[in-house]
Write a protein that holds these residues in place. Structure first.
Motif, PDB file in Angstrom:
ATOM      1  N   THR A   1       0.836  -1.202   0.000  1.00 46.29           N
ATOM      2  CA  THR A   1       0.000   0.000   0.000  1.00 46.29           C
ATOM      3  C   THR A   1       0.865   1.244   0.000  1.00 46.29           C
ATOM      4  OG1 THR A   1      -1.551  -1.205   1.379  1.00 46.29           O
ATOM      5  CG2 THR A   1      -1.919   1.130   1.129  1.00 46.29           C
ATOM      6  N   ALA A   2       1.877   1.252   0.876  1.00 46.09           N
ATOM      7  CA  ALA A   2       2.740   2.426   0.950  1.00 46.09           C
ATOM      8  C   ALA A   2       3.438   2.648  -0.385  1.00 46.09           C
ATOM      9  CB  ALA A   2       3.756   2.261   2.062  1.00 46.09           C
ATOM     10  N   PHE A   3       3.968   1.583  -0.958  1.00 44.91           N
ATOM     11  CA  PHE A   3       4.709   1.728  -2.208  1.00 44.91           C
ATOM     12  C   PHE A   3       3.802   2.212  -3.335  1.00 44.91           C
ATOM     13  CE2 PHE A   3       8.148   1.277  -4.946  1.00 44.91           C
ATOM     14  CZ  PHE A   3       7.815   0.551  -6.067  1.00 44.91           C
ATOM     15  N   LEU A   4       2.643   1.560  -3.490  1.00 47.56           N
ATOM     16  CA  LEU A   4       1.761   1.937  -4.592  1.00 47.56           C
ATOM     17  C   LEU A   4       1.169   3.322  -4.386  1.00 47.56           C
ATOM     18  CD1 LEU A   4      -0.093  -1.391  -5.383  1.00 47.56           C
ATOM     19  CD2 LEU A   4       1.726  -0.289  -6.658  1.00 47.56           C
ATOM     20  N   ALA A   5       0.781   3.619  -3.151  1.00 56.68           N
ATOM     21  CA  ALA A   5       0.170   4.922  -2.897  1.00 56.68           C
ATOM     22  C   ALA A   5       1.130   6.043  -3.235  1.00 56.68           C
ATOM     23  CB  ALA A   5      -0.258   5.028  -1.430  1.00 56.68           C
ATOM     24  N   ALA A   6       2.406   5.790  -3.039  1.00 57.47           N
ATOM     25  CA  ALA A   6       3.385   6.849  -3.259  1.00 57.47           C
ATOM     26  C   ALA A   6       3.888   6.905  -4.693  1.00 57.47           C
ATOM     27  CB  ALA A   6       4.563   6.675  -2.307  1.00 57.47           C
ATOM     28  N   THR A   7       3.697   5.849  -5.483  1.00 60.95           N
ATOM     29  CA  THR A   7       4.326   5.858  -6.803  1.00 60.95           C
ATOM     30  C   THR A   7       3.383   5.647  -7.978  1.00 60.95           C
ATOM     31  OG1 THR A   7       4.844   3.530  -6.555  1.00 60.95           O
ATOM     32  CG2 THR A   7       6.574   5.092  -5.970  1.00 60.95           C
ATOM     33  N   ALA A   8       2.507   4.640  -7.891  1.00 58.33           N
ATOM     34  CA  ALA A   8       1.780   4.222  -9.094  1.00 58.33           C
ATOM     35  C   ALA A   8       0.952   5.347  -9.698  1.00 58.33           C
ATOM     36  CB  ALA A   8       0.887   3.025  -8.777  1.00 58.33           C
ATOM     37  N   THR A   9       0.129   5.996  -8.853  1.00 56.08           N
ATOM     38  CA  THR A   9      -0.718   7.058  -9.397  1.00 56.08           C
ATOM     39  C   THR A   9       0.118   8.250  -9.821  1.00 56.08           C
ATOM     40  OG1 THR A   9      -1.082   7.682  -7.110  1.00 56.08           O
ATOM     41  CG2 THR A   9      -2.835   6.471  -8.192  1.00 56.08           C
ATOM     42  N   LYS A  10       1.231   8.505  -9.110  1.00 57.17           N
ATOM     43  CA  LYS A  10       2.054   9.659  -9.466  1.00 57.17           C
ATOM     44  C   LYS A  10       2.672   9.491 -10.847  1.00 57.17           C
ATOM     45  CE  LYS A  10       1.253  10.775  -5.277  1.00 57.17           C
ATOM     46  NZ  LYS A  10       0.293   9.719  -5.048  1.00 57.17           N
ATOM     47  N   VAL A  11       3.128   8.267 -11.140  1.00 57.03           N
ATOM     48  CA  VAL A  11       3.731   8.015 -12.449  1.00 57.03           C
ATOM     49  C   VAL A  11       2.680   8.178 -13.537  1.00 57.03           C
ATOM     50  CG1 VAL A  11       4.856   6.261 -13.843  1.00 57.03           C
ATOM     51  CG2 VAL A  11       5.516   6.544 -11.488  1.00 57.03           C
ATOM     52  N   SER A  12       1.436   7.796 -13.235  1.00 56.35           N
ATOM     53  CA  SER A  12       0.367   7.979 -14.226  1.00 56.35           C
ATOM     54  C   SER A  12       0.109   9.450 -14.478  1.00 56.35           C
ATOM     55  CB  SER A  12      -0.908   7.302 -13.748  1.00 56.35           C
ATOM     56  OG  SER A  12      -0.656   5.966 -13.425  1.00 56.35           O
ATOM     57  N   VAL A  13       0.231  10.286 -13.452  1.00 55.59           N
ATOM     58  CA  VAL A  13       0.097  11.732 -13.647  1.00 55.59           C
ATOM     59  C   VAL A  13       1.168  12.194 -14.628  1.00 55.59           C
ATOM     60  CG1 VAL A  13       0.340  13.980 -12.574  1.00 55.59           C
ATOM     61  CG2 VAL A  13      -0.901  12.189 -11.398  1.00 55.59           C
ATOM     62  N   TYR A  14       2.375  11.678 -14.451  1.00 58.42           N
ATOM     63  CA  TYR A  14       3.464  12.035 -15.372  1.00 58.42           C
ATOM     64  C   TYR A  14       3.096  11.677 -16.808  1.00 58.42           C
ATOM     65  CZ  TYR A  14       7.390  10.902 -18.289  1.00 58.42           C
ATOM     66  OH  TYR A  14       8.215  10.779 -19.382  1.00 58.42           O
ATOM     67  N   VAL A  15       2.522  10.485 -17.019  1.00 62.30           N
ATOM     68  CA  VAL A  15       2.164  10.063 -18.374  1.00 62.30           C
ATOM     69  C   VAL A  15       1.190  11.064 -18.988  1.00 62.30           C
ATOM     70  CG1 VAL A  15       1.061   8.277 -19.750  1.00 62.30           C
ATOM     71  CG2 VAL A  15       2.566   7.634 -17.881  1.00 62.30           C
ATOM     72  N   LEU A  16       0.200  11.447 -18.185  1.00 62.57           N
ATOM     73  CA  LEU A  16      -0.787  12.399 -18.674  1.00 62.57           C
ATOM     74  C   LEU A  16      -0.124  13.711 -19.075  1.00 62.57           C
ATOM     75  CD1 LEU A  16      -3.904  12.266 -18.862  1.00 62.57           C
ATOM     76  CD2 LEU A  16      -3.965  13.637 -16.793  1.00 62.57           C
ATOM     77  N   LEU A  17       0.751  14.201 -18.188  1.00 64.15           N
ATOM     78  CA  LEU A  17       1.416  15.468 -18.467  1.00 64.15           C
ATOM     79  C   LEU A  17       2.311  15.366 -19.687  1.00 64.15           C
ATOM     80  CD1 LEU A  17       2.320  16.652 -14.898  1.00 64.15           C
ATOM     81  CD2 LEU A  17       0.676  17.654 -16.458  1.00 64.15           C
ATOM     82  N   ARG A  18       3.003  14.249 -19.810  1.00 66.68           N
ATOM     83  CA  ARG A  18       3.906  14.079 -20.955  1.00 66.68           C
ATOM     84  C   ARG A  18       3.112  14.174 -22.247  1.00 66.68           C
ATOM     85  NH1 ARG A  18       8.630  15.361 -21.523  1.00 66.68           N
ATOM     86  NH2 ARG A  18       9.637  13.940 -20.085  1.00 66.68           N
ATOM     87  N   TYR A  19       1.950  13.497 -22.291  1.00 63.86           N
ATOM     88  CA  TYR A  19       1.146  13.550 -23.516  1.00 63.86           C
ATOM     89  C   TYR A  19       0.567  14.937 -23.732  1.00 63.86           C
ATOM     90  CZ  TYR A  19       1.454   8.831 -25.127  1.00 63.86           C
ATOM     91  OH  TYR A  19       1.932   7.676 -25.667  1.00 63.86           O
ATOM     92  N   TYR A  20       0.037  15.536 -22.671  1.00 60.97           N
ATOM     93  CA  TYR A  20      -0.603  16.834 -22.865  1.00 60.97           C
ATOM     94  C   TYR A  20       0.370  17.878 -23.350  1.00 60.97           C
ATOM     95  CZ  TYR A  20      -5.008  15.529 -20.645  1.00 60.97           C
ATOM     96  OH  TYR A  20      -6.206  14.973 -20.351  1.00 60.97           O
ATOM     97  N   TYR A  21       1.544  17.929 -22.717  1.00 61.50           N
ATOM     98  CA  TYR A  21       2.447  19.034 -23.034  1.00 61.50           C
ATOM     99  C   TYR A  21       3.444  18.700 -24.118  1.00 61.50           C
ATOM    100  CZ  TYR A  21       0.638  21.900 -19.326  1.00 61.50           C
ATOM    101  OH  TYR A  21      -0.178  22.671 -18.564  1.00 61.50           O
ATOM    102  N   SER A  22       4.055  17.499 -24.034  1.00 63.45           N
ATOM    103  CA  SER A  22       5.141  17.222 -24.960  1.00 63.45           C
ATOM    104  C   SER A  22       4.667  16.642 -26.272  1.00 63.45           C
ATOM    105  CB  SER A  22       6.146  16.252 -24.326  1.00 63.45           C
ATOM    106  OG  SER A  22       6.592  16.766 -23.112  1.00 63.45           O
ATOM    107  N   VAL A  23       3.505  16.033 -26.326  1.00 65.20           N
ATOM    108  CA  VAL A  23       3.054  15.431 -27.579  1.00 65.20           C
ATOM    109  C   VAL A  23       1.978  16.292 -28.229  1.00 65.20           C
ATOM    110  CG1 VAL A  23       2.020  13.414 -28.653  1.00 65.20           C
ATOM    111  CG2 VAL A  23       3.626  13.120 -26.775  1.00 65.20           C
ATOM    112  N   PHE A  24       0.881  16.518 -27.505  1.00 62.31           N
ATOM    113  CA  PHE A  24      -0.206  17.285 -28.115  1.00 62.31           C
ATOM    114  C   PHE A  24       0.057  18.782 -28.087  1.00 62.31           C
ATOM    115  CE2 PHE A  24      -3.134  13.991 -29.012  1.00 62.31           C
ATOM    116  CZ  PHE A  24      -2.951  13.022 -28.055  1.00 62.31           C
ATOM    117  N   GLY A  25       0.783  19.235 -27.074  1.00 58.36           N
ATOM    118  CA  GLY A  25       1.050  20.665 -26.973  1.00 58.36           C
ATOM    119  C   GLY A  25       0.073  21.323 -26.018  1.00 58.36           C
TER     120      GLY A  25
END
Lengths: 493, 117, 489
Positions: free
Chosen positions: A245-269
């Motif tokens: 729980t500690a590991f996933l709560a601290a990392t899994a969702t955060k990395v998914s936020v990164y994916v979203l940001l990467r697509y929004y800003y670096s790919v789509f603009g």
């Protein structure tokens, strides 16, 4: 020599460790290897962060096939910030885990637990550093599949159903992501993220790109548990083993936020997504819903871990609110809360694991008066709770400050009031814990409990100390977040 | 371009929606996994169908041929199929364990067993 | 001892004391000695800063840059100096009193009590010496959190409920109103430092200034302006020395101090005087003064009466600050000091009466003056101070406040002050009269005499100080003058 291979080493080291653990078949050896691998990940991600902190990026071509034909690992300050976060959390949780694994996982399965942990770590780091859309999917699934197994290893039989539900929803999310990538590939002819960004400008059929954006948003939102796609999270966090729980709560969702940001800003603009399209407004609505509804549900939970799990859904709402505000300040707020919330929730779930170890139960009815017998653990939870509320001198305050500032700069004071009003909801559920832990008379069972063991308290308190330290000296967290936000908003160079 | 010339996409859409419907509408855990697999299969079709170009030959460079079919989608889908198999295997393993723990693989019966918590 | 060291020491010494008190848990006499030594050390440390400030210096200390442009930093100015002197001085007396009270009532969890008390004083010093809004906010929140275990000391259901109200109102208002006001100030001016003359001048429209003022005043819940006052009477569930701390030494004074500081150093007295959008504040404060006095008049529970009296007196300070004239600001600053002395005396008396006679209602106090002459004499002095009668200190601050109201030409305010003086007399003088001139039921007070000697000593000391301050008001007056007129004074 090694320094030029850092991006791939970050992924390969934990990945190789996994089959080695299976071969060795020993829980103790697996645990030592897990700690070694986690600290190696911390060292490598730290080195990468130092390399790119001033700007620029590190490119690594797998098999020396140049982009855009080969798979490229591209690390700039945004990825490095995330990778560093995953490294820090992994290092702390790996030191914490042996004691809790000893208590919660059967002897025959312990080496398998660490195998899955290594795979999950490798997957998360892979998502963070890769620059290829489909490679991202592969690592997304590696981390997800190993998460499902990790969650299912929980003691309670409800962990099985929780893992199954997460599997169904997570796979749907990943498949949506793949559909989105497919459409982008059909439109641009490339899978390399940087190349895709360059080619998207010349696409003649914008409807496919729009559909791709929608699919990717929904798919990634399932992974990051954005309300209302959060349904898998409370049960998964509540019934999984404490270290998981500690590991996933601290990392899994955060990395998914990164994916979203990467697509929004670096790919789509950023200007396409937030100005031409109403993505900011859409995210705003869901973020506010998450902040208020999830916090309210948290107040009424009977299971302590579940209460903090719903709190996570609400805190993810703050992160996406920062993203939705789409300004330099807003994006910095979202990114700094990625780090700050990871520290806070990681610490909280580690401490709760101490209670789970001693008391066995995680229901409010069973832990009355526990503050007297486990003073260090409960005081740590109080401090973590204060960070959730956003009391100054904690990391939570820094995030809240920037969110309110971003809202005021946008000319939307009502959003600022929404942020602080939802903090009051956090006040209610944190105070619920305080009253149960300190104001109730401990019954015979609770009175017999001892404080959590040092091997669990030390890593947990290290994270709590980090919560306070980074609430006062924000150079690393805020500096990193600001640099990452600037890199994202600047767009592809 | 007509309705019929895009039949590949229509099949994809049908499979995707059918798969999702099964996941949502069926309470049996194994059937949900079946629906999930169908949904994932639709994605395979989404990638592969456009890869085959009309008039394109196998992707081996040879004299006299200018149009080649795209091999990359096949590669991607091989990966996706492997991922899908792993997911399915994991899902079925979970169902076996759930059966052992609850004695049933119907979602409503399992939820009823946990009610009051 | 540089001024910088003194400032940081003022925060560090009570914290160190708290740690030592915790360590001395098993040896109560040693533990109490640590408290007293720490209190005296703090007062001496704070006192070393006074000559410099009186001469016009503004010593500062910088701790860290927390966020870009936002520092954890301290700067001593006259109002903060006054507040720090009053708080640290009263801590000594309160500690002496606490020893008597806690032992006399055989209270549990005494170590926790003394530790939190010391931490509360550290927070108070942080508030007094704060150099910018962030530092003020940090220590303001810390004070709320650290006094929570003190308010809920008894651990009963009633204490728990009171604690909820305490935290709910204070943290709620500070996060929803005060924090937003601070960040908004930061967003429009680019600074949150305290500057003489204010920082908002020219950056904000009149409407924004009015709205910000509302956010600040209602956000500083410790100043108990209605309707965010409910936490005060609820907190009476705490042991009396805690109530004394809350009402006189630290908590409400921190609220009143913060309001005056924000008005003088964030808004700027001259900058906002004359703006229509700030006209509402004197009326809200005036309403609180009268309404709280009426509730006090109708309360039979002695501590509740004192609590509402405090709500009323705090709004004296807010009203005086809101009148925005130099004389009224002097009055506001002085009233922080004089009310502290008068109120702590009254609370000490209430605690003494409870400890010695086990009585807590005004109606039960007939004839008690015969058995507790020292206590009731002190009560009389405190009451006179609050009413504003010479030779008690309250007269000095009231003089300046009413002069300020006349200077501003704000006749409704003058009326409020006159009315509230009459109301104060109405709810204090009958107690004095009943204690000395009525004969109680024969068996009521037969069994007891005075309270334990530490309590009587402390009470007498504060009563004496209340009278002394009337005659020797130089130091507070000089500091208050600098607040209005600058270092030239």
């Amino acid at each position: 020599m090694i320094s030029s291979h850092l991006p791939i080493l970050l992924v390969v080291v934990p990945l190789i460790a996994a089959p080695v653990m299976v071969i060795l078949r020993s829980g103790a050896a697996a645990w030592v290897l897990a700690i070694a691998v986690s600290w190696a990940a911390l060292a490598i991600s730290g080195a990468l962060f130092v390399q790119v902190a001033g700007g620029g990026h590190v490119s690594y071509f797998l098999g020396s096939w140049p982009a855009p034909w080969g798979i490229e690992y591209r690390v700039d300050v945004v990825n490095a910030y995330l990778a560093l976060l995953v490294g820090v959390v992994a290092a702390v949780v790996s030191v914490y885990s042996p004691r809790s694994v000893l208590a919660e996982i059967e002897p025959g399965r312990r080496y398998l637990f660490y195998t899955m942990y290594a795979l999950c770590l490798s997957g998360l780091l892979g998502i963070a550093v890769t620059g290829d859309a489909f490679n991202l999917f592969v690592f997304l699934e590696i981390s997800s599949l190993s998460s499902y197994v990790l969650i299912a290893l929980g003691r309670d039989r409800r962990a099985l159903m929780a893992a199954y539900q997460y599997l169904i929803l997570g796979t749907i999310g990943a498949t949506f992501y793949v559909i989105g990538v497919g459409m982008l590939y059909l439109a641009t002819g490339t899978l390399n993220l940087a190349d895709m960004a360059a080619r998207l400008a010349g696409v003649s059929e914008p409807r496919a790109v729009l559909a791709a954006l929608a699919f990717i948003t929904v798919g990634v939102s399932l992974k990051l548990a954005l309300f209302p796609l959060h349904l898998w999270l409370p049960n998964a966090y509540a019934y999984a083993p404490s270290a998981v729980t500690a590991f996933l709560a601290a990392t899994a969702t955060k990395v998914s936020v990164y994916v979203l940001l990467r697509y929004y800003y670096s790919v789509f603009g950023g200007s396409t997504v937030f100005h031409a399209l109403p993505m900011g407004e859409i995210l705003l609505v869901f973020s506010l819903a998450a902040m208020f509804i999830a916090s309210t549900i948290a107040i009424f939970q009977e299971n302590v871990k579940r209460m903090f799990a719903y709190s996570s859904v609400a805190q993810i709402g703050y992160i996406t609110l920062g993203v939705a505000l789409a300004s330099m300040t807003g994006l910095t707020a979202g990114l700094v809360h990625v780090f700050n919330h990871a520290l806070t929730k990681g610490a909280l779930f580690l401490l709760l694991g101490g209670i789970a170890l001693r008391a066995g139960a995680m229901r409010f009815g069973s832990i009355g008066g526990i503050g007297r017998v486990m003073p260090l653990t409960c005081f740590g939870i109080v401090l973590g709770g204060l960070s959730l509320i956003g009391v100054p001198a904690t990391v939570g305050f820094v995030s809240k400050w920037y969110l309110v500032q971003a809202a005021l700069e946008r000319g939307s004071p009502w959003i600022a009031f929404a942020v602080v009003a939802s903090s009051l909801l956090a006040l209610v559920y944190v105070w619920r814990f305080i009253e149960v832990a300190y104001f109730r008379e401990p019954d015979a069972r609770v009175s017999a409990l001892r404080e959590a063991p040092a091997s669990m308290l030390v890593p947990a308190w290290a994270l709590i100390a980090a919560c306070i330290y980074f609430g006062i000296d924000t150079d690393l967290t805020l500096g990193g977040a600001a640099a990452a936000a600037w890199e994202l908003i600047r767009g592809p160079q | 371009m007509t309705f019929a010339s895009h039949y590949g996409y229509w099949v994809t859409i049908f499979l995707a929606i059918a798969g999702l419907y099964i996941v949502v509408a069926r309470g049996n855990l194994v059937k949900k996994l079946v629906g999930l697999s169908i949904f994932q299969t639709s994605v395979y079709l989404l990638y592969i169908a456009p890869g085959k170009l009309i008039g394109g030959t196998a992707p081996i460079v040879a004299d006299g041929f200018q149009v080649y079919s795209n091999p990359l989608p096949h590669v991607l889908i091989l990966t996706a199929i492997v991922v899908g198999i792993a997911t399915l295997a994991l899902g079925l393993a979970l169902v076996v364990r759930i059966k052992e723990a609850y004695g049933s693989i119907e979602e409503d019966e399992i939820l009823a067993a946990e009610r009051g918590d | 001892m540089t001024p910088e060291t003194a400032i940081l020491g003022a925060i560090a010494v009570p914290l160190l004391g708290a740690a030592l008190i915790g360590a001395a848990h098993r040896v109560p006499d040693l533990r109490e000695a640590v408290t007293l030594v720490t209190a005296v050390a703090l007062f001496l440390l704070v006192a070393t800063l006074a000559p410099g400030v009186l001469a016009g210096a503004r010593p500062a200390a910088h701790v860290a840059e927390v966020m870009p442009g936002i520092d954890l930093a301290f700067r001593v100015e006259p109002l903060g100096m006054l507040f720090a002197l009053v708080s640290s001085g009263l801590w000594i007396v309160n500690s002496l009193y606490s020893i008597g009270y806690m032992r006399g009532n055989r209270e549990a969890h005494q170590t926790r009590y003394y530790v939190c008390f010391a931490a509360a004083l550290a927070s108070t010093m942080g508030i007094a010496f704060a150099g910018n809004l962030f530092t003020l906010f940090l220590f303001y929140e810390a004070l709320t959190l650290v006094t929570y275990p003190l308010v809920t000391h008894h651990g009963t259901d009633e204490a728990r409920r009171a604690g909820r109200l305490y935290i709910g109102v204070l943290v709620g208002t500070s996060i929803v109103f005060l924090l937003v006001a601070i960040i908004w100030t930061w967003a429009i001016t680019g600074t949150i430092e305290f500057e003489p003359g204010g920082i908002l001048a020219g950056s904000a429209s009149n409407a924004t200034v009015g709205l910000l003022l509302a956010l600040y005043v209602f956000g500083i819940g410790k100043a108990a302006v209605m309707p965010v006052h409910r936490w005060l009477p609820a907190a009476m569930v705490a042991p009396t020395p805690v109530s004394a701390l809350l009402h006189a030494v630290a908590v409400v004074k921190a609220g009143a101090f913060a309001v005056v500081k924000v008005v003088v150093y964030v808004f700027g007295v001259e900058a906002i005087s004359g703006l229509a959008s700030v006209d509402w504040l004197p009326f809200i404060a005036g309403f609180t003064v009268i309404a709280a006095s009426i509730v006090a008049l109708r309360s039979d529970d002695l501590k509740r009466r004192l609590a509402y009296s405090t709500v009323s007196q705090l709004s004296y300070v807010v009203l005086a600050a809101a009148l925005l004239t130099p004389l009224s600001v002097i009055g506001a600053a002085l009233h922080i000091a004089t009310h502290a002395l008068g109120k702590i005396t009254l609370f000490f008396c209430a605690g003494a009466i409870y400890t010695a006679a086990h009585k807590s209602r005004v109606s039960e106090l007939d004839g008690i003056g015969r058995h507790m002459p020292w206590t009731m004499a002190a009560f009389t002095v405190g009451a006179l101070s609050l009413i504003g009668v010479p030779p008690a200190a309250g007269f000095v601050s009231k003089w300046f406040i009413i002069s300020g109201a006349l200077q501003a030409g704000h006749y409704p305010a003058v009326a409020v002050f006159i009315a509230s003086t009459l109301l104060n007399a109405a709810y204090f003088l009958p107690i004095v009269h009943a204690a000395f001139f009525r004969r109680g039921p024969e068996d009521a007070h037969a069994a007891h005499g005075e309270a334990p000697w530490p309590m009587v000593a402390a009470t007498t000391a504060t009563a004496a100080a209340t009278i002394a301050l009337f005659f020797v008001a130089d130091l507070p007056l000089a500091l208050a003058r600098q607040l209005s007129f600058g270092p030239a004074g």
